[in-house]
Design a protein around this motif. Sequence first.
Motif, PDB file in Angstrom:
ATOM      1  N   VAL A   1      46.794 -57.301  10.020  1.00  5.98           N
ATOM      2  CA  VAL A   1      46.525 -56.407   8.984  1.00  5.98           C
ATOM      3  C   VAL A   1      47.148 -55.069   9.654  1.00  5.98           C
ATOM      4  CG1 VAL A   1      44.812 -54.689   7.671  1.00  5.98           C
ATOM      5  CG2 VAL A   1      44.340 -56.738   8.968  1.00  5.98           C
ATOM      6  N   ARG A   2      47.120 -55.042  10.628  1.00  6.20           N
ATOM      7  CA  ARG A   2      48.042 -53.904  11.152  1.00  6.20           C
ATOM      8  C   ARG A   2      49.779 -53.832  11.271  1.00  6.20           C
ATOM      9  NH1 ARG A   2      44.152 -53.038  16.178  1.00  6.20           N
ATOM     10  NH2 ARG A   2      42.613 -51.318  16.038  1.00  6.20           N
ATOM     11  N   ARG A   3      50.118 -55.355  10.771  1.00  7.12           N
ATOM     12  CA  ARG A   3      51.344 -55.367  11.065  1.00  7.12           C
ATOM     13  C   ARG A   3      51.705 -55.188   9.762  1.00  7.12           C
ATOM     14  NH1 ARG A   3      50.505 -62.060  12.879  1.00  7.12           N
ATOM     15  NH2 ARG A   3      49.223 -60.910  14.635  1.00  7.12           N
ATOM     16  N   ARG A   4      50.858 -54.976   8.933  1.00 10.70           N
ATOM     17  CA  ARG A   4      51.686 -54.741   7.232  1.00 10.70           C
ATOM     18  C   ARG A   4      52.086 -52.723   7.361  1.00 10.70           C
ATOM     19  NH1 ARG A   4      48.214 -58.361   4.867  1.00 10.70           N
ATOM     20  NH2 ARG A   4      47.758 -56.801   3.332  1.00 10.70           N
ATOM     21  N   ILE A   5      51.068 -52.253   8.298  1.00 13.50           N
ATOM     22  CA  ILE A   5      50.521 -51.028   7.890  1.00 13.50           C
ATOM     23  C   ILE A   5      51.508 -49.992   9.585  1.00 13.50           C
ATOM     24  CG2 ILE A   5      48.592 -49.083   7.745  1.00 13.50           C
ATOM     25  CD1 ILE A   5      46.820 -51.438   7.636  1.00 13.50           C
ATOM     26  N   GLY A   6      52.435 -49.030   8.599  1.00 13.33           N
ATOM     27  CA  GLY A   6      53.186 -48.349   9.741  1.00 13.33           C
ATOM     28  C   GLY A   6      52.452 -47.480  10.443  1.00 13.33           C
ATOM     29  N   MET A   7      52.744 -47.365  11.459  1.00 13.30           N
ATOM     30  CA  MET A   7      51.735 -45.792  11.170  1.00 13.30           C
ATOM     31  C   MET A   7      52.338 -45.150  12.086  1.00 13.30           C
ATOM     32  SD  MET A   7      48.191 -44.921  12.655  1.00 13.30           S
ATOM     33  CE  MET A   7      46.993 -42.795  12.103  1.00 13.30           C
ATOM     34  N   VAL A   8      53.004 -43.192  12.100  1.00 14.03           N
ATOM     35  CA  VAL A   8      53.864 -42.231  12.500  1.00 14.03           C
ATOM     36  C   VAL A   8      52.665 -41.630  12.916  1.00 14.03           C
ATOM     37  CG1 VAL A   8      55.250 -40.609  12.458  1.00 14.03           C
ATOM     38  CG2 VAL A   8      55.289 -42.999  10.835  1.00 14.03           C
ATOM     39  N   PHE A   9      52.766 -40.823  14.431  1.00 13.69           N
ATOM     40  CA  PHE A   9      51.688 -40.275  14.863  1.00 13.69           C
ATOM     41  C   PHE A   9      52.392 -38.971  14.827  1.00 13.69           C
ATOM     42  CE2 PHE A   9      50.684 -43.970  16.504  1.00 13.69           C
ATOM     43  CZ  PHE A   9      49.634 -44.793  16.418  1.00 13.69           C
ATOM     44  N   GLN A  10      51.435 -37.295  15.261  1.00 16.59           N
ATOM     45  CA  GLN A  10      51.537 -36.418  15.543  1.00 16.59           C
ATOM     46  C   GLN A  10      53.417 -36.608  17.059  1.00 16.59           C
ATOM     47  OE1 GLN A  10      48.667 -33.430  15.476  1.00 16.59           O
ATOM     48  NE2 GLN A  10      49.737 -31.779  16.209  1.00 16.59           N
ATOM     49  N   GLN A  11      52.355 -37.100  17.687  1.00 12.76           N
ATOM     50  CA  GLN A  11      53.301 -37.062  18.930  1.00 12.76           C
ATOM     51  C   GLN A  11      54.027 -37.787  19.448  1.00 12.76           C
ATOM     52  OE1 GLN A  11      53.293 -34.138  21.065  1.00 12.76           O
ATOM     53  NE2 GLN A  11      50.961 -33.125  19.804  1.00 12.76           N
ATOM     54  N   PHE A  12      54.754 -38.367  18.334  1.00  9.92           N
ATOM     55  CA  PHE A  12      55.698 -39.757  17.949  1.00  9.92           C
ATOM     56  C   PHE A  12      54.946 -41.048  19.113  1.00  9.92           C
ATOM     57  CE2 PHE A  12      57.596 -35.304  19.812  1.00  9.92           C
ATOM     58  CZ  PHE A  12      57.466 -34.169  18.941  1.00  9.92           C
ATOM     59  N   ASN A  13      54.704 -40.918  19.932  1.00  5.22           N
ATOM     60  CA  ASN A  13      54.288 -42.105  20.859  1.00  5.22           C
ATOM     61  C   ASN A  13      54.892 -42.985  20.872  1.00  5.22           C
ATOM     62  OD1 ASN A  13      51.997 -40.803  21.061  1.00  5.22           O
ATOM     63  ND2 ASN A  13      50.604 -41.970  19.618  1.00  5.22           N
ATOM     64  N   LEU A  14      56.354 -42.593  21.166  1.00  2.90           N
ATOM     65  CA  LEU A  14      57.717 -43.679  21.454  1.00  2.90           C
ATOM     66  C   LEU A  14      57.365 -44.447  22.779  1.00  2.90           C
ATOM     67  CD1 LEU A  14      61.059 -42.204  20.312  1.00  2.90           C
ATOM     68  CD2 LEU A  14      58.972 -43.728  19.389  1.00  2.90           C
ATOM     69  N   PHE A  15      57.225 -45.207  23.246  1.00  2.86           N
ATOM     70  CA  PHE A  15      57.550 -46.184  24.184  1.00  2.86           C
ATOM     71  C   PHE A  15      58.593 -45.382  25.221  1.00  2.86           C
ATOM     72  CE2 PHE A  15      56.272 -49.487  21.282  1.00  2.86           C
ATOM     73  CZ  PHE A  15      54.685 -49.255  20.933  1.00  2.86           C
ATOM     74  N   GLY A  16      58.000 -44.833  26.690  1.00  2.00           N
ATOM     75  CA  GLY A  16      58.723 -44.065  27.294  1.00  2.00           C
ATOM     76  C   GLY A  16      59.597 -44.936  28.323  1.00  2.00           C
ATOM     77  N   HIS A  17      58.973 -46.124  28.173  1.00  2.20           N
ATOM     78  CA  HIS A  17      59.970 -47.078  29.335  1.00  2.20           C
ATOM     79  C   HIS A  17      61.216 -47.721  28.726  1.00  2.20           C
ATOM     80  CE1 HIS A  17      56.989 -49.748  27.230  1.00  2.20           C
ATOM     81  NE2 HIS A  17      57.453 -50.867  27.902  1.00  2.20           N
ATOM     82  N   LEU A  18      61.322 -47.390  27.261  1.00  2.00           N
ATOM     83  CA  LEU A  18      61.597 -48.848  26.710  1.00  2.00           C
ATOM     84  C   LEU A  18      63.248 -47.938  25.722  1.00  2.00           C
ATOM     85  CD1 LEU A  18      59.416 -50.812  24.708  1.00  2.00           C
ATOM     86  CD2 LEU A  18      60.766 -51.331  26.847  1.00  2.00           C
ATOM     87  N   SER A  19      63.875 -48.385  25.548  1.00  2.00           N
ATOM     88  CA  SER A  19      65.690 -47.388  24.800  1.00  2.00           C
ATOM     89  C   SER A  19      65.086 -47.311  23.118  1.00  2.00           C
ATOM     90  CB  SER A  19      66.657 -48.542  24.919  1.00  2.00           C
ATOM     91  OG  SER A  19      66.286 -49.704  24.786  1.00  2.00           O
ATOM     92  N   VAL A  20      65.966 -47.098  22.695  1.00  2.00           N
ATOM     93  CA  VAL A  20      65.472 -46.607  21.025  1.00  2.00           C
ATOM     94  C   VAL A  20      65.721 -48.074  20.969  1.00  2.00           C
ATOM     95  CG1 VAL A  20      66.315 -45.905  19.185  1.00  2.00           C
ATOM     96  CG2 VAL A  20      66.045 -44.576  21.186  1.00  2.00           C
ATOM     97  N   ARG A  21      66.577 -48.681  20.894  1.00  2.16           N
ATOM     98  CA  ARG A  21      66.405 -50.444  20.690  1.00  2.16           C
ATOM     99  C   ARG A  21      65.616 -50.985  20.561  1.00  2.16           C
ATOM    100  NH1 ARG A  21      70.863 -51.586  23.074  1.00  2.16           N
ATOM    101  NH2 ARG A  21      72.606 -50.589  21.493  1.00  2.16           N
ATOM    102  N   ASP A  22      65.196 -50.780  22.046  1.00  2.00           N
ATOM    103  CA  ASP A  22      63.407 -52.021  22.132  1.00  2.00           C
ATOM    104  C   ASP A  22      62.593 -51.032  21.610  1.00  2.00           C
ATOM    105  OD1 ASP A  22      65.601 -53.010  23.881  1.00  2.00           O
ATOM    106  OD2 ASP A  22      64.978 -52.751  25.340  1.00  2.00           O
ATOM    107  N   ASN A  23      62.523 -50.361  21.621  1.00  2.00           N
ATOM    108  CA  ASN A  23      61.625 -49.597  20.839  1.00  2.00           C
ATOM    109  C   ASN A  23      61.085 -50.209  19.488  1.00  2.00           C
ATOM    110  OD1 ASN A  23      58.902 -46.975  21.614  1.00  2.00           O
ATOM    111  ND2 ASN A  23      61.423 -46.459  22.380  1.00  2.00           N
ATOM    112  N   LEU A  24      62.343 -50.158  18.526  1.00  3.00           N
ATOM    113  CA  LEU A  24      62.222 -50.862  17.583  1.00  3.00           C
ATOM    114  C   LEU A  24      62.355 -52.319  17.517  1.00  3.00           C
ATOM    115  CD1 LEU A  24      63.063 -47.926  16.918  1.00  3.00           C
ATOM    116  CD2 LEU A  24      64.756 -48.832  15.137  1.00  3.00           C
ATOM    117  N   THR A  25      62.185 -52.752  18.629  1.00  3.04           N
ATOM    118  CA  THR A  25      62.735 -54.091  18.506  1.00  3.04           C
ATOM    119  C   THR A  25      61.795 -55.444  19.443  1.00  3.04           C
ATOM    120  OG1 THR A  25      63.897 -54.586  20.747  1.00  3.04           O
ATOM    121  CG2 THR A  25      65.193 -54.115  18.349  1.00  3.04           C
TER     122      THR A  25
END
Lengths: 264, 249
Positions: free
Chosen positions: B77-101
Motif C-alpha cells: 500500500v505504501r508504494r502507492r502513497i507518496g509522503m513528504v516530511f517537514q524535515q525532508f528526510n532525504l537519504f544523506g549517503h545517496l546522490s539526488v539521482r540515487d535518492n530517486l532511483t
Amino acid sequence: MKLKRRQRQRLGRVAGYVAFAAIILVAAFAADWGQLHDAFFRWDIATSMFPDAVTVALRNTVIYTLLAFVFGLVLGLILALMRRSSVAPYRWFARAYIELFRGLPALLVLFMVGYGIPIAFPNREIPGGVYGSVTIGLGVTAAAYMAETIRAGIQAVPKGQWEAARSLGMSHTRAMVSIVLPQAFRIVIPPLTNEIILLTKDTSLAYVLGVTAGTIELTKFAGDALNTKVNPTPLVVAGLLYLAITLPLSQLVRWFERRAERAA
Amino acid sequence: MSAIVLNGVRKSFGANEVLRGIDLTIEPGEVVCVIGPSGSGKSTLLRCVNLLETPTAGTVHVGGVDVTDPDCDIDAVRRRIGMVFQQFNLFGHLSVRDNLTIAQRRVLGRSKASAVEVARANLARVGLSEKAGAYPAQLSGGQQQRVAIARALSMDPELMLFDEPTSALDPELVGEVLAVMRGLADEGMTMLVVTHEMAFAREVSSRVVFLDGGVVAEQGPPAQIFGAPKEARTAAFLKRVLEPTHVDL
Ligand SMILES: Nc1ncnc2c1ncn2[C@@H]1O[C@H](COP(=O)(O)OP(=O)(O)O)[C@@H](O)[C@H]1O
Ligand SMILES: [Mg+2]
C-alpha cells in the motif's frame, strides 16, 4: 603585593611548565644512558632481525589483525541486529554474549577457543590452523565490542530516515540494508578503526596457541630473539614496528573524526 | 472508489488520546488541506494513513484496501502513497539521482535504465535537473524538499501526503516548494496536505479540514472556512494565524 587574577593564572602556568621540565631533566640525567644504549639499542642485533621481522612477524601480525577484525565485524553486525530484533530470545542471546565476552580477558578467551574447540569438536579441525584459531579467539571478543559500537551507530541514524524508507514501500530489512546500515557504518568508522588498533596489539597474545616459525607474530618473534641474543633490543624493534601500524591508524581515526565534525 | 476513508480513527500515545474519532473521506483528485493548532494531531492523522502510526481504534482504507487489517501488506500500500516530511528526510549517503532511483529499483523492481529515466523526468518537473549528481547536504532546504517531492513522485503514487512541507524552510524558499505542489494539484494529483500556509490552503485546496483537540472541528470549501467559518474555534484559530503581527503578551 596584590596580583591581578590574570597575572596569578599566568604565574601558576609558568610554575607548572618549570616543574614538568625539571622532572623530565632529572630523570634524563639520572638514567645511565650508556647502559641503556647497550641494552636496548644494539644496532647489530637490530639489523640481524631483518628481513624476517617484517616479512614474517609483522606480516603475520597484520594477517591476524585483519582476519580477526573481519570475523569480529561480521559477528558483531549479526549480534547488533539480534540485539535490536523483535524476537526476544535473539535479544537475550546477543545481550548475554556481549556482556560475557566484554567481561572476560582476551587471553583467557583465546586459550578457551584454542583448547576448547578441539575438545568440543574432536573430529574436526579449525580451518586455517593457527590462523583460524587466532581469528576466532580474538574475533569473538572483538565482536562483542563491535556489536555495541554498531548498535550505537544504527541508533544514531535519524528516525526520519527509517520513515522515509518505509514510506517508499521498503520492508524493514530493505530499509536496514539500503538506507540505515550504510549511514550507520559511516558513523562507526572511527570507533571501528580504533578496534583495529586494539586488535593489532591483542595479536601479541597469539603465542599461547603455539605459533610456529611460519605463523609467528611480532611479540613472540621479539621474545625469541630476546632469549637467543640475551639482549632486549628486539623488544624495541618490535615496538617500533607496532607503532608503524598503530600511529598511522590513530592519525586516520583523528582525520575521520575531524571530517565528521566538519560535516555535522 | 474513495482515495482515503478514515472511520472512527482514534490514536493514543499512552494515556494521551491524540485522535478522538476522526471520520474523513477523500475522493480521487481532491486537494485537502488540514489546518489546526500545534499539537492538535495533524501529523498523527496523516501518519495513520500510511500506518507510520497504527490507529488505536477505527479503520483506514486507502484505495479500497483496509490498511488497519493486520493481514494487510502495508509495504504494497505504501508504494502507492507518496509522503513528504517537514524535515525532508532525504537519504544523506545517496546522490539526488540515487535518492530517486533506490526505491524504484529495490521496491518496484524497475531496471536501472528506466529508474534513471523516471528520476530524470521528475527532477525536471521540480526544476532541479542540474542537481542529479549532488548530495542532499549540498542543497538548500527548498531544493531538498523539491527533491523529496520528486523522490515520492518517482514511485508513481496514487496520492500524496504532505506534513508541513514548508515549515522547516527559510521564508524566501517557501514559494518554490509551494509552486511545485500547486503544479501537482493542477495535474489532478490527490493530495492531503498539513500546512500553515493559509494562502495555499485558500487558493489551491478543494477542501479545508480544521482539526482541533483530536477531532475534525469543521470542514468545507476554502471559501466557507476562510470566509464564513461556522465554528467559533475555527474563527478564533484563523484570526490568530492570519494576524501574525498580533502578539498576546
Ligand atoms: N510518537 C509519539 N509518542 C508520544 N506522543 C506523541 C507521539 N507523536 C505525537 N505525540 C503527541 O501527540 C500530540 C499531537 O501531535 P501531532 O500529531 O504531531 O500534532 P500536530 O502535527 O498537529 O502539531 C502531541 O501532544 C504530541 O506530543
Ligand atoms: Mg505536525
